[in-house]
Design a protein around this motif. Structure first.
Motif, mmCIF file in Angstrom:
data_model
loop_
_atom_site.group_PDB
_atom_site.id
_atom_site.type_symbol
_atom_site.label_atom_id
_atom_site.label_comp_id
_atom_site.label_asym_id
_atom_site.label_seq_id
_atom_site.Cartn_x
_atom_site.Cartn_y
_atom_site.Cartn_z
ATOM 1 N N UNK A 66 22.663 5.203 7.352
ATOM 2 C CA UNK A 66 23.655 4.782 8.346
ATOM 3 C C UNK A 66 23.908 3.285 8.134
ATOM 4 N N UNK A 67 25.083 2.964 7.597
ATOM 5 C CA UNK A 67 25.407 1.587 7.228
ATOM 6 C C UNK A 67 26.716 1.145 7.880
ATOM 7 N N UNK A 68 26.942 1.608 9.075
ATOM 8 C CA UNK A 68 28.163 1.279 9.810
ATOM 9 C C UNK A 68 28.209 -0.221 10.099
ATOM 10 N N UNK A 69 29.296 -0.859 9.659
ATOM 11 C CA UNK A 69 29.510 -2.306 9.855
ATOM 12 C C UNK A 69 28.441 -3.188 9.204
ATOM 13 N N UNK A 70 27.691 -2.660 8.273
ATOM 14 C CA UNK A 70 26.687 -3.452 7.574
ATOM 15 C C UNK A 70 27.367 -4.449 6.640
ATOM 16 N N UNK A 71 26.831 -5.663 6.553
ATOM 17 C CA UNK A 71 27.412 -6.712 5.722
ATOM 18 C C UNK A 71 26.642 -6.837 4.409
ATOM 19 N N UNK A 85 26.440 8.336 2.296
ATOM 20 C CA UNK A 85 26.122 7.273 3.252
ATOM 21 C C UNK A 85 27.298 7.011 4.188
ATOM 22 N N UNK A 86 26.987 6.556 5.393
ATOM 23 C CA UNK A 86 28.014 6.187 6.366
ATOM 24 C C UNK A 86 28.263 4.685 6.247
ATOM 25 N N UNK A 87 29.379 4.328 5.597
ATOM 26 C CA UNK A 87 29.725 2.932 5.357
ATOM 27 C C UNK A 87 31.021 2.558 6.079
ATOM 28 N N UNK A 88 31.288 3.223 7.188
ATOM 29 C CA UNK A 88 32.505 2.945 7.950
ATOM 30 C C UNK A 88 32.523 1.477 8.379
ATOM 31 N N UNK A 89 33.616 0.801 8.054
ATOM 32 C CA UNK A 89 33.819 -0.614 8.405
ATOM 33 C C UNK A 89 32.775 -1.557 7.801
ATOM 34 N N UNK A 90 32.063 -1.106 6.789
ATOM 35 C CA UNK A 90 31.087 -1.976 6.122
ATOM 36 C C UNK A 90 31.805 -3.054 5.318
ATOM 37 N N UNK A 91 31.146 -4.207 5.172
ATOM 38 C CA UNK A 91 31.693 -5.296 4.369
ATOM 39 C C UNK A 91 30.998 -5.292 3.021
ATOM 40 N N UNK A 92 31.775 -4.989 1.976
ATOM 41 C CA UNK A 92 31.242 -4.912 0.620
ATOM 42 C C UNK A 92 32.060 -5.785 -0.325
ATOM 43 N N UNK A 93 32.627 -6.841 0.194
ATOM 44 C CA UNK A 93 33.452 -7.711 -0.632
ATOM 45 C C UNK A 93 32.595 -8.411 -1.690
#
Length: 206
Positions: A66-71, A85-93
């Motif tokens: 669970x990686x929701x909104x993870x930076x 994996x749940x990467x909804x709205x995650x920051x992966x820039x």
């Protein structure tokens, strides 16, 4: 090791947690910037809204995490496993996900601008409204992925497979389409600006 011990050691200045097992651990809403989790097992872990900026997650197992909104800004995720994996709205820039596995991962509204996804496996991934502008997707597998509303402007899609992918209102401005597999892909509702398709790609579209 449990979450409390890891946080205690991290707060004491320790950063090296190579090959640690954190299966099912809950580390949400904490700061772990710069941590070394090389080859760590984080399968099914909860790290939602956690700060992992600049972290080393090379070959880490984040299956179904669970990686929701993870930076993850600037993190190294080469060969990492993020399947389902749940990467909804995650920051992966600007992350390095070279040859990473994101099969059936949920990346809706995630920020992947400038990310290195070359050779990554994103088959069946949910990429609706994801920002992939300027991303390197050369040689990536996006077959069956849902790219509705995604921004791929200035992305490198050379030698990428988009077979049976869903592209609706997808921004493909200035995309490199060299040797792209567009089998059964409908581009009629996509946004273009200066895109040049190769002869082979044009044949695939038709």
């Amino acid at each position: 090791m449990d979450a409390d011990e890891l946080l205690k050691r991290y707060c004491a200045g320790e950063r090296n947690f190579t090959q640690i097992s954190l299966h099912l651990v809950n580390l949400s809403e904490v700061c772990l910037a710069g941590i070394n989790l090389n080859r760590a097992n984080l399968a099914n872990a909860t790290l939602s809204q956690t700060n992992l900026r600049g972290a080393n997650l090379i070959e880490a197992n984040l299956t179904a995490a669970a990686l929701w909104r993870t930076d993850f800004s600037g993190a190294n995720l080469i060969l990492a496993n993020l399947k389902a994996a749940n990467l909804i709205r995650a920051t992966l820039s600007q992350v390095d996900l070279h040859k990473g596995s994101l099969v059936k991962a949920d990346l809706r509204l995630a920020d992947l601008h400038g990310a290195d996804l070359s050779g990554a496996n994103l088959a069946g991934a949910d990429l609706r409204y994801t920002n992939l502008s300027g991303a390197n997707l050369a040689g990536a597998n996006l077959s069956g992925a849902n790219l509705t509303g995604a921004n791929l402007s200035n992305a490198d899609l050379s030698h990428t497979s988009l077979a049976k992918a869903i592209l609706y209102k997808t921004d493909l401005s200035n995309v490199d389409f060299t040797e792209v597999d567009l089998t059964e892909v409908d581009l009629h509702h996509c946004l273009f600006n200066g895109v040049t398709l190769t002869e082979r790609s044009l044949i695939e579209v038709v």
